[in-house]
Design a protein around this motif. Structure first.
Motif: not given
Length: 246
Positions: A165-172, A197-202, A208-216
């Protein structure tokens, strides 16, 4: 009787002198017990740093020095090689995290009940060759591009194909610059195969200024991974990763 007493007294004085400093392979011991492994110490004076490399010494304070005759702690090992500890634990290989148990014994900290372990990649030029491994080496992460438009990827390194299970929160965006701020969230369920190798999500890392937090979440073993990643436009596209393993 008087003669015998005198002989014993002289012998006793001699023994006291000998036991004050004992040398092995050296007639010039510098500490209470001093071993010169290569027999290269001088007959007088203190050995040089290079000559101490093969020495073992126990000081009058009970400190043990390996590679040094002047240890500053109960145990000091000086490998004389930069960034090399000189300490090897033959029966504890691949333990990227060390800990102590309730009795003070050194143990591997790579256990499910040892708490959190953290690995990190500082801001670096974006490239798929920069791989961040978890402390257990069971999981690896990377950004698969040298520019924007790539994805953050995961690779599992052991076991069988299993579900995550993968949760992604992105701030752009950047507040106060007139650029629209965006917060984006996604939950993905994926079956991951070891060594692939597999993408965490699509989600494409398109800014160029992104911040992601993934819970895997590795559902088969209960491991939780929190991956914090950024892309920055400072001096070209740069990436950074911080990985916590629970």
């Amino acid at each position: 009787m008087k003669k015998t007493t005198t002989i014993l007294l002289i012998a006793g004085i001699g023994m006291t002198k000998i036991s004050a400093q004992i040398g092995v392979n050296t007639s010039n011991p510098q500490t209470a017990f001093h071993v010169d492994g290569a027999k290269d110490n001088p007959a007088t004076g203190a050995p040089t740093a290079a000559q101490q490399t093969n020495d073992v010494a126990v000081t009058q304070q009970g400190r043990l020095g390996v590679g040094t005759i002047a240890p500053t702690n109960s145990l000091e090992v000086d490998s004389r090689v930069a960034s090399t500890s000189g300490v090897k634990m033959t029966r504890l290989p691949n333990a990227s995290v060390l800990a102590t148990d309730a009795n003070g014994n050194v143990i591997s900290g790579v256990t499910e009940d040892a708490g959190v372990s953290v690995t990190k990649l500082r801001l670096a030029v974006a490239t798929p060759s920069l791989v961040l491994n978890s402390a257990s080496n069971n999981y690896s992460f990377r950004y698969n591009s040298t520019s924007t438009g790539g994805t953050w990827q995961i690779r599992i390194n052991n076991g069988a194909t299993r579900q995550f299970n993968i949760w992604d929160t992105e701030y752009n965006g950047q507040a106060g610059t007139g650029v629209s701020d965006t917060v984006w969230q996604l939950r993905t369920v994926k079956n991951l195969t070891p060594g692939t190798w597999t993408a965490l999500d699509d989600n494409i890392a398109g800014g160029a200024n992104e911040y992601n937090v993934y819970h895997v979440y590795d559902l088969s073993v209960g491991t939780i991974l929190r991956l914090t990643v950024t892309l920055s436009s400072v001096s070209g596209i740069r990436e950074s990763m911080i990985l916590e393993e629970f």
